[in-house]
Design a protein around this motif. Sequence first.
Motif, PDB file in Angstrom:
ATOM      1  N   ARG A  23       0.773  -1.245   0.000  1.00 49.63           N
ATOM      2  CA  ARG A  23       0.000   0.000   0.000  1.00 49.63           C
ATOM      3  C   ARG A  23       0.802   1.293   0.000  1.00 49.63           C
ATOM      4  O   ARG A  23       0.256   2.358  -0.228  1.00 49.63           O
ATOM      5  CB  ARG A  23      -0.961   0.002   1.184  1.00 49.63           C
ATOM      6  N   TYR A  24       2.131   1.232   0.313  1.00 54.15           N
ATOM      7  CA  TYR A  24       2.912   2.477   0.268  1.00 54.15           C
ATOM      8  C   TYR A  24       3.049   2.970  -1.185  1.00 54.15           C
ATOM      9  O   TYR A  24       3.378   4.121  -1.426  1.00 54.15           O
ATOM     10  CB  TYR A  24       4.295   2.264   0.913  1.00 54.15           C
ATOM     11  N   LEU A  25       2.772   2.065  -2.156  1.00 54.53           N
ATOM     12  CA  LEU A  25       2.893   2.418  -3.578  1.00 54.53           C
ATOM     13  C   LEU A  25       1.542   2.897  -4.120  1.00 54.53           C
ATOM     14  O   LEU A  25       0.582   2.125  -4.119  1.00 54.53           O
ATOM     15  CB  LEU A  25       3.311   1.193  -4.396  1.00 54.53           C
ATOM     16  N   PRO A  26       1.455   4.154  -4.624  1.00 55.33           N
ATOM     17  CA  PRO A  26       0.182   4.628  -5.206  1.00 55.33           C
ATOM     18  C   PRO A  26      -0.283   3.715  -6.334  1.00 55.33           C
ATOM     19  O   PRO A  26      -1.482   3.477  -6.491  1.00 55.33           O
ATOM     20  CB  PRO A  26       0.512   6.019  -5.748  1.00 55.33           C
ATOM     21  N   GLU A  27       0.673   3.163  -7.082  1.00 55.22           N
ATOM     22  CA  GLU A  27       0.307   2.279  -8.215  1.00 55.22           C
ATOM     23  C   GLU A  27      -0.347   0.998  -7.703  1.00 55.22           C
ATOM     24  O   GLU A  27      -1.197   0.432  -8.368  1.00 55.22           O
ATOM     25  CB  GLU A  27       1.553   1.947  -9.052  1.00 55.22           C
ATOM     26  N   TYR A  28       0.071   0.501  -6.545  1.00 54.71           N
ATOM     27  CA  TYR A  28      -0.585  -0.662  -5.932  1.00 54.71           C
ATOM     28  C   TYR A  28      -1.999  -0.288  -5.526  1.00 54.71           C
ATOM     29  O   TYR A  28      -2.951  -1.013  -5.828  1.00 54.71           O
ATOM     30  CB  TYR A  28       0.200  -1.144  -4.700  1.00 54.71           C
ATOM     31  N   PRO A 317       2.658   0.733   5.357  1.00 56.63           N
ATOM     32  CA  PRO A 317       1.810   1.506   4.442  1.00 56.63           C
ATOM     33  C   PRO A 317       2.202   2.983   4.349  1.00 56.63           C
ATOM     34  O   PRO A 317       2.029   3.603   3.317  1.00 56.63           O
ATOM     35  CB  PRO A 317       0.412   1.363   5.044  1.00 56.63           C
ATOM     36  N   ASP A 318       2.756   3.563   5.430  1.00 60.80           N
ATOM     37  CA  ASP A 318       3.117   4.989   5.371  1.00 60.80           C
ATOM     38  C   ASP A 318       4.592   5.220   5.025  1.00 60.80           C
ATOM     39  O   ASP A 318       5.112   6.318   5.207  1.00 60.80           O
ATOM     40  CB  ASP A 318       2.744   5.693   6.684  1.00 60.80           C
TER      41      ASP A 318
END
Length: 343
Positions: A23-28, A317-318
């Motif tokens: 979730r840290y990846l916007p693309e994910y 995630p962050d």
Amino acid sequence: MLRACRGEAVDRPPVWLMRQAGRYLPEYRRVREGATFWEMCRDVDRAVEVSLQPLHLLGTEAVIFFSDIFTPIPNLGIEVDFAPGPRVATPIRSLAQVEALRVPDCRESVPFVFEILRALRRELAQDQVPLLGFAGAPFTLAAYLVEGSGSKNFGTLKQMMYRAPEVLRALQELLTALTVDYLNAQIEAGAQAVQLFDTWAGILSPAEYREWVLPVHREIASKVNRKEAPFILYVNNGAHVVDEMLDVNADVLSLDWRIDIGALARRAGTRVSLQGNLDPCALAAPREKIFEMVHQIARDAAPARGHILNLGHGCLPDTPVEGVRAFLEAAKSLGSATQRNVR
Ligand code: CP3
């Protein structure tokens, strides 16, 4: 990466990150939109796409297939949901419940896992990047199945260890058989190294680890097809059981940041390669500081027979994407000269 696992000569430590697809990846987050986590795990196209994101967007040097340690569990007859951590509808508390569990052939019960791996191997044929498989360790899976969810100190599980040890023993036995078969099936489907995640074994004392976990780790290490795929063992919060971990005979020990990697590198000698061990929270540091920390870890780990740079636990995630980029760049800036100078 594979050479480092086996302790063969490398130019510099290879690098990847636990939970690098997440979730840290916007693309994910974009691919994940509108789907539940379970749907993501079972959707071959989407799982392949997010597994490859860290390679294509960031340049990691291994690809771990997108899934979860709980993927094979519902087929035993146990209902698991994510909120966002795992929740078990009916926690396991009795021998009768363990005896009612089935262990179906994972090749038939979770065929999508092996389709994802085969598709990823095809995708990676051009790149010199290995594909990693993984499984949850029986103790960690049992911890959630008995407790019903994550917990600070797993009081119900520990009570079971002392009041109904036969239940935990039977559950671990069943999960050990499942894990060995699941990892070997992943290797057949193209996984080139496999990692066993024991996130909660660190809650045990050294004596309890020796009694409850060491034999399980040793059994899995001895039954996984290591000629085809090196075996990586990760124990979170395991600084106090690191000497026991050496006795597992794994190819690689994956370490969290509470362990002095330099001291262990000297003690481990030629027995095992080491992976780790930056605190994931440290990826919030300025770029220069991340470079400094990565270079320090590499210098400390240099006496090991092999070193794979990684975090000490999964990416959060962050986690700032810039921190992950700096981590990968720092790893790739390590020359063979750095390695030689410290030896
Ligand atoms: O490393 C990777 O990129 C591969 C995929 C992977 C996931 N989980 C995806 C995931 C791997 C290897 C895991 C392992 C896992 N899962 C472990 C062992 C390692 C560790 O982190 O300690 C454990 C204990 C679990 C159980 C689990 N799954 C928890 C506690 C959670 C919630 C915590 C969180 O990060 O939110 C999950 C859900 C999960 N597994 C997510 C991902 C990407 C988040 C799902 C989402 O998109 O909402």
